[in-house]
Write a protein that holds these residues in place. Sequence first.
Motif, PDB file in Angstrom:
ATOM      1  N   ASP A 142       0.708  -1.312   0.025  1.00 33.79           N
ATOM      2  CA  ASP A 142      -0.141  -0.165  -0.084  1.00 33.79           C
ATOM      3  C   ASP A 142       0.929   1.143   0.010  1.00 33.79           C
ATOM      4  OD1 ASP A 142      -2.347  -1.368  -0.159  1.00 33.79           O
ATOM      5  OD2 ASP A 142      -2.476  -1.558   2.133  1.00 33.79           O
ATOM      6  N   SER A 143       2.026   1.235   0.563  1.00 34.43           N
ATOM      7  CA  SER A 143       2.864   2.253   0.349  1.00 34.43           C
ATOM      8  C   SER A 143       4.398   1.698   0.742  1.00 34.43           C
ATOM      9  CB  SER A 143       2.484   3.450   1.601  1.00 34.43           C
ATOM     10  OG  SER A 143       2.673   2.643   2.885  1.00 34.43           O
ATOM     11  N   VAL A 144       5.466   2.780   0.297  1.00 34.33           N
ATOM     12  CA  VAL A 144       6.707   2.391   0.635  1.00 34.33           C
ATOM     13  C   VAL A 144       7.438   3.667   0.956  1.00 34.33           C
ATOM     14  CG1 VAL A 144       7.181   0.270  -0.805  1.00 34.33           C
ATOM     15  CG2 VAL A 144       7.275   2.637  -1.717  1.00 34.33           C
ATOM     16  N   GLU A 145       8.523   3.657   1.938  1.00 37.17           N
ATOM     17  CA  GLU A 145       9.551   4.501   2.269  1.00 37.17           C
ATOM     18  C   GLU A 145      10.782   4.349   1.842  1.00 37.17           C
ATOM     19  OE1 GLU A 145       8.087   6.730   5.957  1.00 37.17           O
ATOM     20  OE2 GLU A 145       7.254   4.925   6.476  1.00 37.17           O
ATOM     21  N   TYR A 146      11.776   5.246   2.244  1.00 42.70           N
ATOM     22  CA  TYR A 146      13.090   4.986   1.597  1.00 42.70           C
ATOM     23  C   TYR A 146      13.764   3.668   1.911  1.00 42.70           C
ATOM     24  CZ  TYR A 146      18.208   6.131   1.192  1.00 42.70           C
ATOM     25  OH  TYR A 146      19.262   6.227   0.766  1.00 42.70           O
ATOM     26  N   ASN A 147      13.815   3.271   3.365  1.00 40.67           N
ATOM     27  CA  ASN A 147      14.235   2.083   3.546  1.00 40.67           C
ATOM     28  C   ASN A 147      13.699   0.841   3.192  1.00 40.67           C
ATOM     29  OD1 ASN A 147      16.168   3.030   5.363  1.00 40.67           O
ATOM     30  ND2 ASN A 147      15.305   3.325   7.220  1.00 40.67           N
ATOM     31  N   ASP A 148      12.429   1.002   2.954  1.00 41.87           N
ATOM     32  CA  ASP A 148      11.661  -0.189   2.146  1.00 41.87           C
ATOM     33  C   ASP A 148      12.203  -0.549   0.739  1.00 41.87           C
ATOM     34  OD1 ASP A 148       9.991  -0.538   4.196  1.00 41.87           O
ATOM     35  OD2 ASP A 148       8.754   1.212   3.513  1.00 41.87           O
ATOM     36  N   LEU A 149      12.315   0.765   0.159  1.00 34.28           N
ATOM     37  CA  LEU A 149      13.099   0.563  -1.370  1.00 34.28           C
ATOM     38  C   LEU A 149      14.215   0.196  -1.340  1.00 34.28           C
ATOM     39  CD1 LEU A 149      11.313   3.833  -2.989  1.00 34.28           C
ATOM     40  CD2 LEU A 149      10.500   1.342  -3.356  1.00 34.28           C
ATOM     41  N   LEU A 150      15.171   0.480  -0.369  1.00 30.77           N
ATOM     42  CA  LEU A 150      16.472  -0.079  -0.350  1.00 30.77           C
ATOM     43  C   LEU A 150      16.619  -1.582  -0.664  1.00 30.77           C
ATOM     44  CD1 LEU A 150      18.441   2.542   1.972  1.00 30.77           C
ATOM     45  CD2 LEU A 150      18.809   2.140  -0.313  1.00 30.77           C
ATOM     46  N   LYS A 151      15.571  -2.174   0.196  1.00 25.02           N
ATOM     47  CA  LYS A 151      15.608  -3.491   0.431  1.00 25.02           C
ATOM     48  C   LYS A 151      15.014  -4.319  -0.905  1.00 25.02           C
ATOM     49  CE  LYS A 151      14.894  -3.605   5.422  1.00 25.02           C
ATOM     50  NZ  LYS A 151      14.057  -3.933   6.584  1.00 25.02           N
ATOM     51  N   ASN A 152      13.971  -3.539  -1.535  1.00 25.33           N
ATOM     52  CA  ASN A 152      13.234  -4.358  -2.662  1.00 25.33           C
ATOM     53  C   ASN A 152      12.521  -3.171  -3.422  1.00 25.33           C
ATOM     54  OD1 ASN A 152      12.356  -6.039  -4.423  1.00 25.33           O
ATOM     55  ND2 ASN A 152      10.736  -6.495  -2.741  1.00 25.33           N
ATOM     56  N   CYS A 153      12.693  -2.883  -4.633  1.00 21.95           N
ATOM     57  CA  CYS A 153      12.337  -1.939  -5.400  1.00 21.95           C
ATOM     58  C   CYS A 153      10.843  -2.556  -6.085  1.00 21.95           C
ATOM     59  CB  CYS A 153      13.034  -1.329  -6.700  1.00 21.95           C
ATOM     60  SG  CYS A 153      12.197  -0.283  -7.505  1.00 21.95           S
ATOM     61  N   VAL A 154       9.605  -2.204  -5.444  1.00 19.44           N
ATOM     62  CA  VAL A 154       8.636  -2.517  -5.964  1.00 19.44           C
ATOM     63  C   VAL A 154       7.859  -1.886  -6.560  1.00 19.44           C
ATOM     64  CG1 VAL A 154       8.341  -3.947  -3.515  1.00 19.44           C
ATOM     65  CG2 VAL A 154       7.472  -1.651  -3.537  1.00 19.44           C
ATOM     66  N   ILE A 155       8.197  -0.549  -7.135  1.00 20.83           N
ATOM     67  CA  ILE A 155       7.602   0.276  -8.034  1.00 20.83           C
ATOM     68  C   ILE A 155       8.050   0.072  -9.377  1.00 20.83           C
ATOM     69  CG2 ILE A 155       7.262   2.491  -8.507  1.00 20.83           C
ATOM     70  CD1 ILE A 155       7.868   3.189  -5.693  1.00 20.83           C
ATOM     71  N   GLY A 156       6.919  -0.072 -10.295  1.00 19.33           N
ATOM     72  CA  GLY A 156       7.200  -0.252 -11.891  1.00 19.33           C
ATOM     73  C   GLY A 156       6.989   1.114 -12.266  1.00 19.33           C
ATOM     74  N   CYS A 157       8.237   1.415 -13.039  1.00 16.65           N
ATOM     75  CA  CYS A 157       8.321   2.922 -13.522  1.00 16.65           C
ATOM     76  C   CYS A 157       7.123   3.128 -14.542  1.00 16.65           C
ATOM     77  CB  CYS A 157       9.765   2.838 -14.539  1.00 16.65           C
ATOM     78  SG  CYS A 157       9.989   4.448 -15.095  1.00 16.65           S
ATOM     79  N   LEU A 158       6.682   2.118 -15.179  1.00 16.39           N
ATOM     80  CA  LEU A 158       5.454   2.338 -16.377  1.00 16.39           C
ATOM     81  C   LEU A 158       4.188   2.765 -15.448  1.00 16.39           C
ATOM     82  CD1 LEU A 158       3.954  -0.854 -17.411  1.00 16.39           C
ATOM     83  CD2 LEU A 158       5.575  -0.781 -15.691  1.00 16.39           C
ATOM     84  N   THR A 159       4.218   2.637 -14.059  1.00 15.91           N
ATOM     85  CA  THR A 159       2.924   2.938 -13.166  1.00 15.91           C
ATOM     86  C   THR A 159       3.100   4.282 -12.405  1.00 15.91           C
ATOM     87  OG1 THR A 159       3.721   1.930 -11.113  1.00 15.91           O
ATOM     88  CG2 THR A 159       2.945   0.400 -12.961  1.00 15.91           C
ATOM     89  N   VAL A 160       4.325   4.974 -12.527  1.00 18.06           N
ATOM     90  CA  VAL A 160       4.368   5.982 -11.723  1.00 18.06           C
ATOM     91  C   VAL A 160       3.614   7.213 -12.051  1.00 18.06           C
ATOM     92  CG1 VAL A 160       6.160   7.670 -10.737  1.00 18.06           C
ATOM     93  CG2 VAL A 160       6.430   5.169 -10.434  1.00 18.06           C
ATOM     94  N   ILE A 161       3.282   8.004 -11.356  1.00 18.29           N
ATOM     95  CA  ILE A 161       2.569   9.559 -11.496  1.00 18.29           C
ATOM     96  C   ILE A 161       3.216  10.521 -10.309  1.00 18.29           C
ATOM     97  CG2 ILE A 161       0.974  11.159 -11.746  1.00 18.29           C
ATOM     98  CD1 ILE A 161      -0.846   8.965 -13.116  1.00 18.29           C
ATOM     99  N   LEU A 162       3.817  11.481 -10.655  1.00 22.70           N
ATOM    100  CA  LEU A 162       4.282  12.459  -9.869  1.00 22.70           C
ATOM    101  C   LEU A 162       3.553  13.861  -9.896  1.00 22.70           C
ATOM    102  CD1 LEU A 162       7.999  11.712 -10.180  1.00 22.70           C
ATOM    103  CD2 LEU A 162       6.599  10.665  -8.425  1.00 22.70           C
ATOM    104  N   ASP A 163       3.375  14.544  -8.900  1.00 17.40           N
ATOM    105  CA  ASP A 163       2.733  15.747  -8.858  1.00 17.40           C
ATOM    106  C   ASP A 163       3.686  16.656  -8.606  1.00 17.40           C
ATOM    107  OD1 ASP A 163       1.527  18.108  -8.242  1.00 17.40           O
ATOM    108  OD2 ASP A 163      -0.305  17.027  -6.965  1.00 17.40           O
ATOM    109  N   ARG A 164       3.958  17.479  -9.646  1.00 15.98           N
ATOM    110  CA  ARG A 164       5.050  18.680  -9.697  1.00 15.98           C
ATOM    111  C   ARG A 164       4.584  19.819  -8.826  1.00 15.98           C
ATOM    112  NH1 ARG A 164       7.729  20.515 -15.108  1.00 15.98           N
ATOM    113  NH2 ARG A 164       5.555  21.032 -15.820  1.00 15.98           N
ATOM    114  N   ASN A 165       3.233  19.921  -8.575  1.00  9.55           N
ATOM    115  CA  ASN A 165       2.930  21.097  -7.467  1.00  9.55           C
ATOM    116  C   ASN A 165       3.548  20.764  -6.046  1.00  9.55           C
ATOM    117  OD1 ASN A 165       1.669  22.565  -9.483  1.00  9.55           O
ATOM    118  ND2 ASN A 165      -0.658  22.228  -8.320  1.00  9.55           N
TER     119      ASN A 165
END
Length: 254
Positions: A142-165
């Motif tokens: 449901d969510s990930v933070e920095y230490n989670d991602l260092l262990k395992n990248c669960v985020i697919g690039c093709l799925t990401v949306i970022l809010d520039r605001n």
Amino acid sequence: MDEIKDQNLVSVITPTYNSETYIRDTIESVREQTYPHWEMIIVDDGSTDNTISIIEKYQNEDNRIRLIPLKKNQGAAVARNKAMKNAQGRYIAFLDSDDQWLPEKLERQLLFMNQHDYAFSYTKYLEVHSDDQHNKVVTIPDSVEYNDLLKNCVIGCLTVILDRNKIDKIEMVNIRARQDYALWLNLTRRGFKAFGLQETLAKYRVRHNSISSNKIKMAKQNWKVYREVEKLSLSKSVWYFMHYAYFKLRKYIV
């Protein structure tokens, strides 16, 4: 912060290189979105096949599609950064030239982000194999933070949306591979928690000749991110790499 000209616009970031086999399906998946307020910025990274001519035909048909050709091959990070510098939308979404979105991807994910005031989101996706026999949905937390991602990248690039605001600087480090992973680490290290939408909204094409399909090369790139990009100590790098290896091994066994 780069100038945002349209608060409702999604800027789709697509790097290409010799993608004539798949680029039509990728573009069509964007054109079929139920959310119409998008621009697709395609940066061609020095293709030598018919990729550019295919994109130009679509560009002539749909003024939401923009092509930026690079004179020589410089890598996906350079291409993505070039596209982001030319983006006019509030939202940045990533889609590589051999992947696809399902029609409601943008609509569903933007609703999710706006309802909860999220800056960084991702979704589940379908891994599509050439034999169509081993396709599977990639599950996500449901969510990930920095230490989670260092262990395992669960985020697919093709799925990401970022809010520039909400996110001031969005730029990928110029490395051969895993530049998307390095960006997710950068953002979460800066305090932007990533939130997962539990819906399958994209298709990732598994290509056995790609960089990401070579397990040894990917392991080396992951180590490079730890040591050269994140500047982790040797002991921390070993600790997180053990987790990386564990999760990869578990995935392949399953």
